[in-house]
Design an enzyme around this catalytic site. Structure first.
Site, PDB file in Angstrom:
ATOM      1  N   THR A  49       0.830  -1.208   0.000  1.00 51.69           N
ATOM      2  CA  THR A  49       0.000   0.000   0.000  1.00 51.69           C
ATOM      3  C   THR A  49       0.865   1.260   0.000  1.00 51.69           C
ATOM      4  O   THR A  49       0.580   2.225  -0.720  1.00 51.69           O
ATOM      5  CB  THR A  49      -0.898   0.012   1.261  1.00 51.69           C
ATOM      6  OG1 THR A  49      -1.639  -1.195   1.274  1.00 51.69           O
ATOM      7  CG2 THR A  49      -1.833   1.197   1.291  1.00 51.69           C
ATOM      8  N   HIS A  75       2.241   1.903  -3.377  1.00 52.10           N
ATOM      9  CA  HIS A  75       1.206   2.487  -4.268  1.00 52.10           C
ATOM     10  C   HIS A  75       1.024   3.973  -3.960  1.00 52.10           C
ATOM     11  O   HIS A  75       0.843   4.787  -4.867  1.00 52.10           O
ATOM     12  CB  HIS A  75      -0.137   1.776  -4.080  1.00 52.10           C
ATOM     13  CG  HIS A  75      -0.132   0.355  -4.559  1.00 52.10           C
ATOM     14  ND1 HIS A  75       0.195   0.004  -5.844  1.00 52.10           N
ATOM     15  CD2 HIS A  75      -0.414  -0.804  -3.925  1.00 52.10           C
ATOM     16  CE1 HIS A  75       0.120  -1.310  -5.971  1.00 52.10           C
ATOM     17  NE2 HIS A  75      -0.245  -1.827  -4.822  1.00 52.10           N
TER      18      HIS A  75
END
Ligand code: NAD
Ligand code: ZN
Length: 345
Positions: free
Chosen positions: A40, A43
């Site tokens: 995450t 990203h």
């Protein structure tokens, strides 16, 4: 305080000075000692479509962490200043049907620390007291920082009893490797792990896998052959998000086999639905951790088994001081690593 922050909508992150977060009456303020990098966070750094549609800068990122409690709100009775703690990164609404039934991992309004509100790549983080998991003082801080991904692995692996079952795990990222340790601990017969990276497959073997499969050279059918299996795997744990991994899984499950899917796909893909249906294969999506049964289960595995503790500890392959966050992110992106930690102490 220091905080690794997404300052504006677009690629990049900055380590900046920010005001310390304030602690409301039901909150707990934690001095972060260690924090783990997760996909995450990568990203968020690169600012892909998901990040652009989800995040409203400025935002302090990071959700895997361990630290020391430095302040508790006036109404908090379950946590004390000086406690060592990890944090559950999903903050639930408490009022939806699932929350009220105790199925908090299914909350329809869940908010993520370091995604929807300020996170833990900072000197301090504030979370509701209900999200604090107090750790025994003797716990290694590095281990305390991986309870979030260890919880994903535990939640996925413990969907069905594993005693005597043949278990296959696709994807030997940090979570897949931890899942191998859990399958071993939970009494599986064979534990097979697949990945495209020999570096990561070595970690899986050290975590207790009987056999590893490099998907660039072999398939799960080869694994079955070398183990002398005749009917297929009983339980599959999908931890890669890769479509070919799911295809190979479905082709190699026994009839009635069960697959728990944690890996998040980058795009939609086709499946052999005929096989899923006629072989009566169960597919179950998995999100987050059960609050707080998963936390209880993993704490007891860590507390009671030195073998398990060591299997999880070896997944942590790299540690960087917070100032070297760029090196840490580059290492995590390289794939030549297990779990990468930032040291904020
Ligand atoms: P990771 O990206 O580090 O690991 C994924 C691994 O899959 C990599 O090592 C990669 O080489 C491997 N892989 C790629 N193609 C493969 C194939 N065809 N066969 C086998 N392996 C293949 O991720 P991680 O941190 O270990 O997390 C595992 C997955 O779980 C990721 O997809 C992540 O996005 C997802 N995740 C989901 C949740 C949830 O709540 N559902 C929570 C955390 C992580
Ligand atoms: Zn809810």
């Amino acid at each position: 305080m220091r905080a690794l922050t997404k300052l504006t909508a677009g690629p990049g992150l900055d380590l900046v000075e920010r005001p310390e977060p304030t602690c409301g009456p039901t909150d707990v303020k934690i001095r972060v000692l260690r924090a783990g990098l997760c996909g995450t966070d990568l990203h968020l750094q690169e600012w892909d479509d998901w990040a652009a549609s989800t995040v409203h800068p400025p935002l302090v990122i990071g959700h895997e962490f361990y630290g020391e409690v430095v302040e508790v709100g006036d109404d908090v009775t379950s946590v004390n200043v000086g406690d060592r703690a990890s944090g559950e990164g999903h903050i639930v609404c408490g009022t939806c049907r699932n929350c009220r039934a105790g199925r908090r991992h299914l909350c329809i309004r869940t908010k993520g620390i370091g995604v929807n509100r300020d996170g833990a790549f900072a000197d301090y983080v504030v979370i509701p007291a209900t999200n604090v998991w107090v750790q025994p003082p003797e716990l290694d801080p590095d281990l305390g920082a991986v309870f979030d991904p260890l919880g994903n692995a535990t939640h996925t692996a413990l969907q069905w009893p594993m005693v005597g079952e043949d278990v296959v795990i696709t994807g030997a990222g940090p979570i897949g490797v931890m899942a191998a340790a859990i399958a071993r601990h939970a009494g599986a017969r064979y534990v097979v792990v697949s990945d495209a990276s020999d570096y990561r497959l070595d970690l899986a073997r050290d975590a207790g896998a009987d056999l590893t499969i490099n998907v660039t050279r072999e398939s799960l059918a080869d694994a079955q052959r070398s183990l002398g299996m005749k009917e297929g795997f009983d339980i599959g744990l999908e931890m890669s998000g890769a479509a070919p991994a799911v295809t190979d899984l479905i082709a190699n499950m026994n009839h009635g086999g069960r697959i728990a899917l944690l890996g998040l796909p980058h795009q939609d893909y086709e499946l052999d639905w005929g096989k899923v249906i006629t072989h009566m294969i169960t597919l179950r999506g998995i999100y987050g951790r059960e609050m707080y049964d998963t936390w209880y289960a993993m704490s007891q595995m860590i507390a009671t088994s030195q073998v398990f503790r060591e299997a999880v500890a070896q997944v942590i392959t790299h540690r960087f001081p917070a100032e070297e966050w760029e090196k840490a992110f580059a290492t995590a992106r390289s794939g030549q690593c297990g779990k990468v930690l930032l040291d904020w102490s």
